[in-house]
Design a protein around this motif. Structure first.
Motif, PDB file in Angstrom:
ATOM      1  N   THR A 293       0.897  -1.071   0.070  1.00  0.00           N
ATOM      2  CA  THR A 293       0.111   0.256  -0.049  1.00  0.00           C
ATOM      3  C   THR A 293       0.883   1.421  -0.006  1.00  0.00           C
ATOM      4  OG1 THR A 293      -1.993   1.178   0.943  1.00  0.00           O
ATOM      5  CG2 THR A 293      -0.244   0.338   2.490  1.00  0.00           C
ATOM      6  N   THR A 294       0.293   2.456  -0.157  1.00  0.00           N
ATOM      7  CA  THR A 294       0.665   3.764   0.008  1.00  0.00           C
ATOM      8  C   THR A 294      -0.085   4.799   0.419  1.00  0.00           C
ATOM      9  OG1 THR A 294      -0.012   4.532  -2.356  1.00  0.00           O
ATOM     10  CG2 THR A 294       2.267   3.406  -2.236  1.00  0.00           C
ATOM     11  N   PRO A 295       0.202   5.725   1.104  1.00  0.00           N
ATOM     12  CA  PRO A 295      -0.306   6.739   1.571  1.00  0.00           C
ATOM     13  C   PRO A 295      -1.670   7.235   0.761  1.00  0.00           C
ATOM     14  CG  PRO A 295       1.859   7.149   2.317  1.00  0.00           C
ATOM     15  CD  PRO A 295       1.893   6.065   1.221  1.00  0.00           C
ATOM     16  N   THR A 296      -1.416   7.235  -0.242  1.00  0.00           N
ATOM     17  CA  THR A 296      -2.658   7.762  -1.108  1.00  0.00           C
ATOM     18  C   THR A 296      -3.557   6.484  -1.604  1.00  0.00           C
ATOM     19  OG1 THR A 296      -1.195   7.206  -3.306  1.00  0.00           O
ATOM     20  CG2 THR A 296      -0.746   9.481  -2.267  1.00  0.00           C
ATOM     21  N   ASP A 297      -3.409   5.343  -1.439  1.00  0.00           N
ATOM     22  CA  ASP A 297      -4.372   4.407  -1.723  1.00  0.00           C
ATOM     23  C   ASP A 297      -5.583   4.580  -0.753  1.00  0.00           C
ATOM     24  OD1 ASP A 297      -5.764   1.867  -1.682  1.00  0.00           O
ATOM     25  OD2 ASP A 297      -3.893   0.726  -1.218  1.00  0.00           O
ATOM     26  N   ARG A 299      -7.662   2.669   0.290  1.00  0.00           N
ATOM     27  CA  ARG A 299      -7.623   1.446   1.544  1.00  0.00           C
ATOM     28  C   ARG A 299      -6.302   1.437   2.172  1.00  0.00           C
ATOM     29  NH1 ARG A 299     -11.167  -0.072  -2.755  1.00  0.00           N
ATOM     30  NH2 ARG A 299     -13.248  -1.019  -1.952  1.00  0.00           N
ATOM     31  N   PHE A 300      -5.961   2.480   2.485  1.00  0.00           N
ATOM     32  CA  PHE A 300      -4.254   2.443   2.907  1.00  0.00           C
ATOM     33  C   PHE A 300      -4.696   2.275   4.545  1.00  0.00           C
ATOM     34  CE2 PHE A 300      -1.751   5.319   5.423  1.00  0.00           C
ATOM     35  CZ  PHE A 300      -0.391   4.800   5.332  1.00  0.00           C
ATOM     36  N   HIS A 301      -5.686   2.509   5.072  1.00  0.00           N
ATOM     37  CA  HIS A 301      -5.984   2.022   6.686  1.00  0.00           C
ATOM     38  C   HIS A 301      -6.093   0.723   6.767  1.00  0.00           C
ATOM     39  CE1 HIS A 301      -9.787   3.337   4.797  1.00  0.00           C
ATOM     40  NE2 HIS A 301     -10.503   2.631   5.559  1.00  0.00           N
ATOM     41  N   GLN A 302      -7.006   0.322   5.718  1.00  0.00           N
ATOM     42  CA  GLN A 302      -7.215  -1.353   5.672  1.00  0.00           C
ATOM     43  C   GLN A 302      -6.075  -2.013   5.817  1.00  0.00           C
ATOM     44  OE1 GLN A 302     -10.329  -2.630   3.152  1.00  0.00           O
ATOM     45  NE2 GLN A 302     -11.612  -0.909   3.547  1.00  0.00           N
ATOM     46  N   ALA A 303      -5.213  -1.855   4.955  1.00  0.00           N
ATOM     47  CA  ALA A 303      -3.835  -2.701   4.738  1.00  0.00           C
ATOM     48  C   ALA A 303      -3.059  -2.374   5.770  1.00  0.00           C
ATOM     49  CB  ALA A 303      -3.194  -2.306   3.459  1.00  0.00           C
ATOM     50  N   LEU A 304      -2.966  -1.172   6.445  1.00  0.00           N
ATOM     51  CA  LEU A 304      -1.994  -0.826   7.370  1.00  0.00           C
ATOM     52  C   LEU A 304      -2.172  -1.210   8.625  1.00  0.00           C
ATOM     53  CD1 LEU A 304       0.633   1.173   7.301  1.00  0.00           C
ATOM     54  CD2 LEU A 304      -0.720   2.915   8.145  1.00  0.00           C
ATOM     55  N   TYR A 305      -3.470  -1.454   9.202  1.00  0.00           N
ATOM     56  CA  TYR A 305      -3.750  -1.730  10.449  1.00  0.00           C
ATOM     57  C   TYR A 305      -3.876  -3.212  10.512  1.00  0.00           C
ATOM     58  CZ  TYR A 305      -3.511   3.023  11.960  1.00  0.00           C
ATOM     59  OH  TYR A 305      -2.862   4.147  12.330  1.00  0.00           O
ATOM     60  N   ARG A 306      -3.851  -4.060   9.661  1.00  0.00           N
ATOM     61  CA  ARG A 306      -4.203  -5.450   9.704  1.00  0.00           C
ATOM     62  C   ARG A 306      -3.255  -6.268  10.837  1.00  0.00           C
ATOM     63  NH1 ARG A 306      -2.959  -6.251   4.741  1.00  0.00           N
ATOM     64  NH2 ARG A 306      -0.843  -7.298   4.965  1.00  0.00           N
TER      65      ARG A 306
END
Length: 372
Positions: A293-297, A299-306
């Motif tokens: 992911t990247t900060p512009t995605d 769904r960034f938050h969904q990938a980052l906080y898994r």
């Protein structure tokens, strides 16, 4: 130094609460992060029925998650199940908001929300607002369980022939302890103005704790003769065996969930990332690649906080560079840990709370033995 345990909310947490009570811990906490874990109030209700004297904490709720009346009803209901044993942490919703792709709430909203919770759970009136409309609200059927009949007992209501439950729905007479989540002086000042305690996460610098305590005391009102509010530190811990590598897999597995949360915050917060040393900034880049992911995605938050605050995945171990272990975990020999904990206590930390993620039963027993 008092001690406590924190874990994710969900079925089975009550078994850990019972074990924590058996081991002599002072408190048992669950996180309030709706998109990651179960409901904290449901979980703590199970814990309240399964335990007898351990304090039960919410770490932490937020004005972004529930209205003050709804949150106060949940807290008052817990207080009815475990009178005088409830600790309610309140924060701006850093993790809970970010897992929704939103930003934390403002400090002013944190203060007004916490003040409303404090008043409602004590049986007092408070302001309630929706848009331009406002009113005064309070619990309309409240009290303590002191001499009330067991739940389900009924008595005649006047001469109507109908029966009503004699027991109040919430307890507003047994005290609820409030603590404000703080990483800096603004939130600590809120705690001071409200007469609340402090709670922080992964902050091991005694100087930082001293600064929080000064900010709280500077804003404290009517403090003469009052009991000093408590300060809580949530963190992770690993006791090194003889000859064990301080930065080996066992230490990373025990403390990596806290260190990884710092990398995730850096991925979300450019200013925080800019202040990181080069090896930690590089770990942020590797984290983003691993998550795809990247900060512009969008769904960034969904990938980052898994798997946030879950046990560290083997593929994530390389992200936990030595400086992260040193800064965001309590790792050391028994003597080293005793010295670090003593320094934190002198700086104002009253209770140390850990999350054992590898083997919770073994982790709790190890922690209990460390400070025995």
């Amino acid at each position: 130094m008092r001690t406590g345990i924190v874990t994710a909310a969900g079925p089975g947490a009550e078994r850990l609460a019972v074990r924590a009570e058996e081991l002599g811990f002072d408190s048992f906490w669950v996180y309030d992060t709706p998109m990651l874990h179960g409901d904290p109030f449901v979980t703590l209700a199970l814990c309240a029925k399964a335990t007898h004297h351990i304090r039960l904490g919410i770490g932490v709720t937020s004005p972004a998650l529930r209205s003050a009346p709804a949150a106060a009803a949940a807290i008052g209901s817990l207080n009815a199940l475990a009178p005088g044993r409830i600790v309610c942490g309140v924060g701006t919703g850093n993790t809970a908001r970010r897992t929704l792709g939103m930003r934390p709430t403002k400090t002013a909203e944190l203060e007004s929300f916490t003040a409303a919770l404090r008043d409602l759970t004590a049986g007092r009136e408070t302001d309630y607002r929706e848009g331009t409309r406002s009113s005064r609200v309070r619990f309309l059927h409240a009290g303590s369980y002191g001499d009330a009949r067991p739940y389900g007992d009924a008595r005649p209501y006047g001469d109507t022939g109908r029966y009503v439950d004699a027991r109040p729905y919430v307890d507003t007479e047994s005290p609820v302890e409030f603590v404000v989540a703080a990483f800096g002086p603004k939130s600590a000042a809120v705690a001071g103005r409200l007469g609340a305690g402090l709670i922080s996460f992964g902050m091991h610098d005694p100087a930082a704790w001293s600064a929080l305590d000064r900010a709280r005391r500077a804003e404290a009102r009517d403090a003469d003769g009052a009991e000093k509010p408590r300060s809580y530190l949530m963190t992770s811990l690993h006791v090194l065996a003889d000859g064990e590598d301080r930065y080996g897999d066992p230490a990373k597995d025990a403390t990596g969930h806290i260190a990884l949360s710092a990398l995730i915050l850096a991925a979300e917060t450019p200013a925080f990332r800019a202040a990181l040393p080069p090896d930690e900034a590089a770990a942020v880049d590797r984290l983003l690649r691993l998550r795809g992911t990247t900060p512009t995605d969008p769904r960034f938050h969904q990938a980052l906080y898994r798997n946030y605050l879950g046990r560290l995945a083997p593929e994530d171990r390389d992200l936990i560079v030595p400086s992260l272990v040193d800064r965001f975990g309590l790792v050391g020999t028994r003597g080293e840990l005793a010295a670090r904990i003593s320094d934190l206590e002198k700086a104002g930390v009253d209770e140390l709370i850990i999350q054992p993620v590898v083997d919770p039963d073994a982790g709790m027993a190890e922690f209990a033995g460390l400070l025995a």
